[in-house]
Design an enzyme around this catalytic site. Structure first.
Site, mmCIF file in Angstrom:
data_model
loop_
_atom_site.group_PDB
_atom_site.id
_atom_site.type_symbol
_atom_site.label_atom_id
_atom_site.label_comp_id
_atom_site.label_asym_id
_atom_site.label_seq_id
_atom_site.Cartn_x
_atom_site.Cartn_y
_atom_site.Cartn_z
ATOM 1 N N HIS A 59 0.824 -1.221 0.000
ATOM 2 C CA HIS A 59 0.000 0.000 0.000
ATOM 3 C C HIS A 59 0.857 1.270 0.000
ATOM 4 O O HIS A 59 0.335 2.375 -0.163
ATOM 5 C CB HIS A 59 -0.929 -0.025 1.222
ATOM 6 N N ASP A 96 -11.568 -9.477 -17.603
ATOM 7 C CA ASP A 96 -11.700 -10.746 -18.326
ATOM 8 C C ASP A 96 -10.295 -11.198 -18.743
ATOM 9 O O ASP A 96 -9.632 -10.532 -19.524
ATOM 10 C CB ASP A 96 -12.595 -10.528 -19.551
#
Length: 428
Positions: free
Chosen positions: A156, A370
């Site tokens: 992070h 996808d």
């Protein structure tokens, strides 16, 4: 360990900004997506999908050199330390796990998110500062009986939610056969006024070694909102406040804020807070949409419990709207500069009582990932998102839908199920 196939020589060192540095002592971001398992082709070798994902990851890391690197430090004579990303192509961790006994329905049908999903991610309990020796990206691909989970744990101090999903989107494009990315990441650090890099921060050893604690009765539950229902809730809130400025997300957050605090049975005289994460990319000229790194600023909305619970949830939505509206370019610059003069690092662990924290955004493209065998069917979060009062927002499967993953105690969830005001608002 997966390295960039053709490492870029252009980006060798990337400085960390105040937005990055303040996350050094908290955990990696653990998010992923779940797919139905594709049917194997007749002539396909075993583990063809795993091989394909490793190859496409290597090609994607060429465009994202920080994620194949490590954090590095410079210690100064004045007892301060500077951090930067060394784009040394040391590699990202890739783990292939198999859970043949698990089915997709086992994960999606229960009311509460099953705890087994925590095991779909690497680096539980690892702090971002440990990125000096650990990979900045760890991928775990978990094969189920009828599904596949792709979970990423990313440091992070290197990415925020926007950059996390920028990488994920890009990997799915390369996996589908793209030679180039639709959105190239930009690594140049923003020049804000006269701030010099590298930034020096005082860091004590005891800060680094502190362990965070969370109660063990926490559960995660997903609330789904269709576009039509969101329009109705937003319309009610705006009509209540005689305005049209309150956004869909502000309306939904106020609904949860009010119900959670009411069902924790808090003292009406106590203060209650909701911590928001404001995206800087839309607000600062120096920070482009493609900027790769953290570009977020925290903001807090505070009300007395009695006022929050006693008035309609339109009042809370209006308070959130006003704070978000106050995040001007001038204020953001001021926060950036003042942090350099007085660095303050976020600490992990339990939040204050009566506080909520909001993570992520419905703007991130999650269900468009996808990899070549269809769109995802669900979003997964790792154990690091199990913080009492954390609400994680994402887009839904259909355009305009919103999903909110809420982490609370079982007792609070049970009380909310019997909260007539909350149920009525959900069913507007």
């Amino acid at each position: 360990m997966i390295q960039a196939g053709n490492p870029s020589k252009e980006t060798e060192r990337i400085e960390l900004t105040p937005w990055d540095l303040k996350h050094l002592l908290v955990s990696y971001i653990q998010e992923g997506v779940l797919f139905h398992k594709p049917k194997p082709k007749a002539d396909e070798p075993q583990n063809a999908i795993i091989h394909h994902l490793k190859t496409s990851l290597s090609r994607t890391l060429h465009f994202f050199p920080p994620l194949a690197g490590r954090l590095a430090t410079l210690k100064h004579d004045d007892q301060t330390t500077s951090f930067f990303i060394d784009c040394n192509n040391a590699g990202a961790l890739f783990v292939h796990a198999i859970a043949e006994q698990l089915q997709v329905s086992d994960l999606l049908e229960p009311v509460y998110v099953p705890e087994i999903i925590d095991a779909f991610f690497q680096f539980d309990g690892v702090k971002n500062i440990e990125g000096t020796s650990k990979p900045l990206l760890a991928v775990q691909v978990t094969e189920l009986a009828d599904g596949i989970s792709i979970g990423c744990s990313i440091n992070h101090s290197v990415v925020d939610g926007c950059s996390f999903w920028h990488f994920f989107n890009s990997w799915s494009e390369i996996s589908r056969g793209f030679d180039y990315l639709s959105k190239l990441p930009l690594f140049n650090r923003p020049v804000i006024d006269d701030i010099d890099y590298p930034i020096r921060i005082p860091l004590k050893q005891e800060q680094i070694q502190e362990h965070s604690f969370q109660p063990d009765n926490l559960k995660l539950r997903v609330f789904y909102f269709t576009k039509q229902r969101i329009v109705r809730i937003k319309g009610k809130v705006n009509a209540e406040m005689k305005t049209n400025k309150i956004s869909s997300l502000q309306a939904l957050l106020s609904l949860f804020w009010q119900s959670i605090v009411r069902n924790r049975q808090s003292d009406p005289k106590q203060e209650t807070m909701i911590f928001l994460v404001i995206g800087v990319r839309q607000k600062l000229q120096q920070v482009a949409e493609e900027y790769f790194g953290n570009a977020i600023q925290g903001a807090m909305v505070s009300l007395k419990v009695g006022e929050l619970v006693g008035k309609g949830f339109g009042n809370a939505a209006w308070e959130i709207n006003q704070i978000v509206g106050n995040q001007s370019e001038e204020n953001l610059r001021k926060c950036f500069k003042s942090w350099v003069n007085r660095p303050l690092l976020f600490q992990g662990g339990a939040m204050m009582n009566n506080a909520l924290l909001i993570a992520n955004s419905p703007r991130f493209d999650i269900y468009g990932n996808d990899f070549g065998w269809g769109r995802p069917i669900a979003v997964n979060l790792g154990a690091e998102f199990k913080i009492d009062g954390l609400l994680t927002v994402s887009t839904g499967v259909e355009q305009g839908d919103i999903e909110i993953r809420v982490c609370l105690s079982v007792e609070t969830f049970q009380a909310m199920e019997n909260d007539e005001h909350f149920i009525a608002a959900l069913n507007i």
